[in-house]
Every structure is written in C-alpha cells, then in structure tokens.
Design a protein around this motif. Structure first.
Motif, PDB file in Angstrom:
ATOM      1  N   GLU A  31      14.156 -19.348 -24.173  1.00  0.00           N
ATOM      2  CA  GLU A  31      13.029 -19.216 -25.261  1.00  0.00           C
ATOM      3  C   GLU A  31      12.429 -20.361 -25.508  1.00  0.00           C
ATOM      4  O   GLU A  31      11.172 -20.561 -25.644  1.00  0.00           O
ATOM      5  N   GLN A 117       8.153 -14.783 -31.745  1.00  0.00           N
ATOM      6  CA  GLN A 117       8.200 -13.431 -31.814  1.00  0.00           C
ATOM      7  C   GLN A 117       7.442 -12.663 -30.750  1.00  0.00           C
ATOM      8  O   GLN A 117       7.866 -11.481 -30.500  1.00  0.00           O
ATOM      9  N   ARG A 120       9.775 -12.235 -27.782  1.00  0.00           N
ATOM     10  CA  ARG A 120      11.039 -11.380 -27.847  1.00  0.00           C
ATOM     11  C   ARG A 120      10.362 -10.170 -27.808  1.00  0.00           C
ATOM     12  O   ARG A 120      11.187  -9.252 -27.303  1.00  0.00           O
ATOM     13  N   GLN A 121       9.236  -9.699 -28.288  1.00  0.00           N
ATOM     14  CA  GLN A 121       8.728  -8.634 -28.347  1.00  0.00           C
ATOM     15  C   GLN A 121       8.341  -8.092 -26.779  1.00  0.00           C
ATOM     16  O   GLN A 121       8.504  -7.064 -26.399  1.00  0.00           O
ATOM     17  N   SER A 122       7.961  -9.044 -26.172  1.00  0.00           N
ATOM     18  CA  SER A 122       7.638  -8.858 -24.743  1.00  0.00           C
ATOM     19  C   SER A 122       8.749  -8.493 -23.821  1.00  0.00           C
ATOM     20  O   SER A 122       8.785  -7.814 -22.802  1.00  0.00           O
ATOM     21  N   ARG A 123      10.009  -8.712 -24.311  1.00  0.00           N
ATOM     22  CA  ARG A 123      11.273  -8.524 -23.619  1.00  0.00           C
ATOM     23  C   ARG A 123      11.817  -7.307 -23.972  1.00  0.00           C
ATOM     24  O   ARG A 123      12.476  -6.745 -23.012  1.00  0.00           O
ATOM     25  N   THR A 124      11.403  -6.658 -24.800  1.00  0.00           N
ATOM     26  CA  THR A 124      12.059  -5.383 -25.325  1.00  0.00           C
ATOM     27  C   THR A 124      10.922  -4.151 -24.601  1.00  0.00           C
ATOM     28  O   THR A 124      10.097  -4.311 -24.204  1.00  0.00           O
TER      29      THR A 124
END
Length: 124
Positions: A31, A117, A120-124
């Motif tokens: 990250e 953010q 993190r959103q692109s990993r979900t």
C-alpha cells in the motif's frame, strides 16, 4: 528461590523486542509503495514548507521519511505513513499540499487518503 523465572523473563523480553521491531506487513508495504508510485506518476506538484516540488522529488523526500520511520518501527500501517510522513513537515509542522492538473489544491493528507481508498477499492 526459583532460578527458572529470570530465564523465562529474559526470553519474554527478547520476544517482545523482536515483535516490536518487526517490519510492516507485506500488504502495508504494498500500500505504501502504491501511494509513493501514485504520487510519482500523478503529474501533481507537492508543496513542502512553502516551496513546490515535482512529484519525483516529492517521492524521494517521502521515501527518506518513510525509511526513518521504518528504522523506528513507526509506520505499521498506510494510515500511519500518511499521518507521520506524508501530511506535514516534521521540521516546521506545516501541512504539505498537493496541486494536480485540473483539480483544486488540497492538503496532502487528504490526497493520500483518497489514493489509499482507490487502491483498496481496486483490490476488491
């Protein structure tokens, strides 16, 4: 007198010192690396103590601050990195600013939180 206690106390102290000096998790390191990469490739300018710097120079500066924090076990999360290295000058206390093409100038802490953010959103 129990001679075993000092031995076990020493082992416990050594183990706690080892845990305290552990590096951030691989996910945290990814990250933070991603945040640094986002800055460097952003085309944004970075203000530090009243002077504007190009993104590659800003990344280099923040890398030095991150390395300092790592040696002192002070960056266990991306949020700690943002708060302790990427938000303000450790010398003057002045907030860092980011100016990106086509966007309003903002505090660096806000910019980095937004980038985190997105990651993190692109990993979900």
């Amino acid at each position: 007198m129990n001679r075993g206690f000092p031995f076990f106390a020493a082992i416990a102290l050594a183990a706690s010192a080892f845990v305290a000096s552990a590096a951030p998790s691989a996910a945290t390191q990814r990250e933070i690396s991603g945040l640094m990469q986002a800055l460097e490739t952003s085309g944004c300018r970075f203000q530090r103590n009243g002077s504007w710097h190009e993104s590659a120079e800003a990344r280099s500066h923040l890398q030095r601050k991150y390395d300092y924090l790592l040696k002192r076990n002070l960056a266990d999360t991306a949020e700690q990195f943002i708060d302790r290295a990427a938000s303000r000058s450790s010398i003057s206390g002045k907030p860092y600013r980011v100016a990106c093409p086509g966007a309003a100038e903002q505090d660096a802490s806000t910019w980095f939180q937004q980038q985190l953010q997105r990651q993190r959103q692109s990993r979900t």
